[in-house]
Design a protein around this motif. Structure first.
Motif, PDB file in Angstrom:
ATOM      1  N   CYS A 162       0.838  -1.286   0.130  1.00  0.00           N
ATOM      2  CA  CYS A 162       0.086  -0.152   0.140  1.00  0.00           C
ATOM      3  C   CYS A 162       0.834   1.325   0.181  1.00  0.00           C
ATOM      4  O   CYS A 162       2.004   1.356   0.397  1.00  0.00           O
ATOM      5  N   ASN A 163       0.248   2.407  -0.274  1.00  0.00           N
ATOM      6  CA  ASN A 163       1.110   3.748  -0.267  1.00  0.00           C
ATOM      7  C   ASN A 163       1.221   4.129   1.198  1.00  0.00           C
ATOM      8  O   ASN A 163       0.558   3.455   2.270  1.00  0.00           O
ATOM      9  N   GLU A 164       2.267   4.649   1.375  1.00  0.00           N
ATOM     10  CA  GLU A 164       2.722   5.470   2.681  1.00  0.00           C
ATOM     11  C   GLU A 164       1.655   6.608   2.918  1.00  0.00           C
ATOM     12  O   GLU A 164       1.816   7.610   2.311  1.00  0.00           O
ATOM     13  N   VAL A 165       0.794   6.483   3.717  1.00  0.00           N
ATOM     14  CA  VAL A 165      -0.188   7.565   4.119  1.00  0.00           C
ATOM     15  C   VAL A 165      -0.078   7.902   5.590  1.00  0.00           C
ATOM     16  O   VAL A 165      -0.057   6.908   6.312  1.00  0.00           O
ATOM     17  N   VAL A 166       0.116   9.302   5.978  1.00  0.00           N
ATOM     18  CA  VAL A 166       0.540   9.497   7.192  1.00  0.00           C
ATOM     19  C   VAL A 166      -0.793  10.580   7.841  1.00  0.00           C
ATOM     20  O   VAL A 166      -0.931  11.244   7.249  1.00  0.00           O
ATOM     21  N   PHE A 167      -1.081  10.204   9.101  1.00  0.00           N
ATOM     22  CA  PHE A 167      -2.142  11.126   9.652  1.00  0.00           C
ATOM     23  C   PHE A 167      -2.119  10.915  11.192  1.00  0.00           C
ATOM     24  O   PHE A 167      -1.487  10.070  11.858  1.00  0.00           O
ATOM     25  N   LEU A 243       1.615  10.374  15.048  1.00  0.00           N
ATOM     26  CA  LEU A 243       1.493  10.304  13.596  1.00  0.00           C
ATOM     27  C   LEU A 243       1.282   8.713  13.618  1.00  0.00           C
ATOM     28  O   LEU A 243       2.016   7.925  14.184  1.00  0.00           O
ATOM     29  N   GLY A 244       0.262   8.535  12.586  1.00  0.00           N
ATOM     30  CA  GLY A 244      -0.071   7.035  12.089  1.00  0.00           C
ATOM     31  C   GLY A 244       0.266   6.622  11.196  1.00  0.00           C
ATOM     32  O   GLY A 244       0.103   7.572   9.853  1.00  0.00           O
ATOM     33  N   TRP A 245       0.756   5.467  10.576  1.00  0.00           N
ATOM     34  CA  TRP A 245       1.031   5.274   9.098  1.00  0.00           C
ATOM     35  C   TRP A 245      -0.052   4.356   8.891  1.00  0.00           C
ATOM     36  O   TRP A 245      -0.409   3.338   9.560  1.00  0.00           O
ATOM     37  N   SER A 246      -0.520   4.016   7.311  1.00  0.00           N
ATOM     38  CA  SER A 246      -1.444   3.332   6.943  1.00  0.00           C
ATOM     39  C   SER A 246      -1.299   1.856   7.062  1.00  0.00           C
ATOM     40  O   SER A 246      -2.447   1.242   7.432  1.00  0.00           O
ATOM     41  N   LEU A 247      -0.302   1.417   7.009  1.00  0.00           N
ATOM     42  CA  LEU A 247      -0.116  -0.168   7.395  1.00  0.00           C
ATOM     43  C   LEU A 247      -0.178  -0.416   8.878  1.00  0.00           C
ATOM     44  O   LEU A 247      -0.886  -1.364   9.338  1.00  0.00           O
ATOM     45  N   ALA A 295      -4.140 -10.033   1.401  1.00  0.00           N
ATOM     46  CA  ALA A 295      -5.655 -10.277   1.855  1.00  0.00           C
ATOM     47  C   ALA A 295      -5.788  -9.399   2.929  1.00  0.00           C
ATOM     48  O   ALA A 295      -6.799  -8.752   2.701  1.00  0.00           O
ATOM     49  N   LYS A 296      -5.135  -9.558   3.865  1.00  0.00           N
ATOM     50  CA  LYS A 296      -5.349  -8.684   5.146  1.00  0.00           C
ATOM     51  C   LYS A 296      -5.403  -7.253   4.825  1.00  0.00           C
ATOM     52  O   LYS A 296      -6.119  -6.387   5.631  1.00  0.00           O
ATOM     53  N   THR A 297      -4.518  -6.556   3.780  1.00  0.00           N
ATOM     54  CA  THR A 297      -4.249  -5.368   3.462  1.00  0.00           C
ATOM     55  C   THR A 297      -4.763  -4.980   2.480  1.00  0.00           C
ATOM     56  O   THR A 297      -4.478  -3.887   1.961  1.00  0.00           O
ATOM     57  N   ALA A 298      -5.825  -5.806   1.638  1.00  0.00           N
ATOM     58  CA  ALA A 298      -6.380  -5.398   0.500  1.00  0.00           C
ATOM     59  C   ALA A 298      -7.012  -3.955   0.633  1.00  0.00           C
ATOM     60  O   ALA A 298      -7.162  -3.408  -0.390  1.00  0.00           O
ATOM     61  N   GLU A 299      -7.711  -3.568   1.740  1.00  0.00           N
ATOM     62  CA  GLU A 299      -8.504  -2.659   1.957  1.00  0.00           C
ATOM     63  C   GLU A 299      -7.611  -1.259   1.796  1.00  0.00           C
ATOM     64  O   GLU A 299      -8.122  -0.290   1.248  1.00  0.00           O
ATOM     65  N   LEU A 300      -6.279  -1.484   1.963  1.00  0.00           N
ATOM     66  CA  LEU A 300      -5.504  -0.378   2.074  1.00  0.00           C
ATOM     67  C   LEU A 300      -5.062  -0.002   0.722  1.00  0.00           C
ATOM     68  O   LEU A 300      -4.574   1.049   0.161  1.00  0.00           O
ATOM     69  N   ARG A 301      -5.446  -1.054  -0.396  1.00  0.00           N
ATOM     70  CA  ARG A 301      -4.878  -0.809  -1.548  1.00  0.00           C
ATOM     71  C   ARG A 301      -6.105  -0.198  -2.504  1.00  0.00           C
ATOM     72  O   ARG A 301      -6.082  -0.050  -3.789  1.00  0.00           O
ATOM     73  N   SER A 302      -7.326  -0.238  -1.966  1.00  0.00           N
ATOM     74  CA  SER A 302      -8.624   0.095  -2.872  1.00  0.00           C
ATOM     75  C   SER A 302      -8.550   1.746  -2.944  1.00  0.00           C
ATOM     76  O   SER A 302      -8.079   2.312  -1.965  1.00  0.00           O
TER      77      SER A 302
END
Length: 302
Positions: A162-167, A243-247, A295-302
């Motif tokens: 997945c992309n690195e998304v930070v929030f 800060l939190g990371w997407s994965l 499969a567990k991280t599929a939602e992060l790629r949608s």
């Protein structure tokens, strides 16, 4: 050179002694070693003569260990067991593990809470998780690992996760007990939790604030941890906003151990990648884990 060869008549005598001491029977030891009982008795006598002390007390009821024999048996038993475990581990007969090297935050907050699902689906596959503070190349000791690299990173045996998304993230309790955030600059009124990893480049609060259009000059660095996992722990405990990371934050957000106090996020030019050893045998053993992870991280790629 080891002096052990001078302290015992032969290595065979150690095996005879261990069997006799464990079973407290020369007859049982002979049966186990496929030799005659007189042979065991002779070997023990030669061992005792070489050591200059009695190792067994013999009577009509059989044999018992002397105090010296008991002490020696404890050492021999422990040494044999350690040697056996090490030989099994390095040989084809040893337990086969899929070794997953991960950052402490990924290991603690993503892998550890979810690997039991994988174990339920694949009870015959054993996994060893190795937490590390730096990136490790998959090799003869590491089967699978996760790196953060530029999004165009490309090499064999690599899968985009997945992309690195930070929030920003915080605990639900912290959010309820502190003023509501409506803008990036509102973060300056809150306790921000910082991390500074020595071997991994991570987006810090100052850089994140600038990218999000906020004012980074007034950020206070009151709490700094040298491991990103500790910032998660502090945020979960309600100590402030991290800060939190997407994965790495995925499982914590899904289970509401952490929440996002602001909808703003920064998508960097980097991404998470799953890497697998180039060893064909390891690839075959790791494929089930790779498929499960994706499969567990599929939602992060949608």
């Amino acid at each position: 050179m080891s002096t052990l060869r001078n302290l015992v008549p032969s290595t065979h005598s150690l095996f005879v002694f261990e069997a006799a001491a464990r079973t407290l029977s020369f007859k049982s030891a002979a049966r186990e070693l496929n030799v005659t009982q007189p042979s065991v008795s002779h070997s023990i006598k030669m061992f005792e003569k070489h050591c200059g002390l009695a190792l067994f007390v013999r009577d009509n009821r059989g044999v018992q260990l002397t105090e010296a024999g008991r002490q020696l048996y404890e050492e021999v038993r422990t040494s044999f067991r350690r040697l056996e475990q090490r030989l099994e581990a390095i040989s084809d007969r040893g337990t086969k593990y899929i070794t997953f090297a991960a950052s402490t935050s990924l290991a603690a907050h993503w892998l550890a809470p979810q690997l039991y699902h994988f174990q339920q689906e694949h009870p015959d596959v054993k996994i060893k998780v190795v937490a590390t503070d730096r990136d490790i190349e998959p090799d003869h000791e590491v089967d699978v690992t996760v790196w953060v690299r530029p999004r165009d990173f490309d090499r064999a045996n690599t899968w985009f996760v997945c992309n690195e998304v930070v929030f920003p993230v915080c605990s639900p309790a912290y959010l309820l007990s502190h003023p509501t955030l409506t803008s990036v600059d509102d973060l300056l009124q809150h306790q921000l939790i910082h991390s500074s990893d020595a071997f991994r480049k991570r987006l810090g609060w100052a850089e994140w604030m600038e990218l999000a259009g906020g004012n980074s000059t007034e950020i206070r660095t009151n709490i700094v941890f040298n491991d990103y996992q500790l910032t998660f722990q502090a945020a979960i405990a309600g100590e402030g906003i991290s800060l939190g990371w997407s994965l790495t934050a995925q499982h914590l957000l899904r289970n509401r151990l952490l929440v996002r106090p602001l909808p703003i996020e920064i998508k960097t030019d980097r991404a998470f990648f799953l890497l697998v050893s180039e060893d064909p045998v390891k690839n075959k053993r790791s494929k089930l884990l790779v498929d499960w992870f994706l499969a567990k991280t599929a939602e992060l790629r949608s």
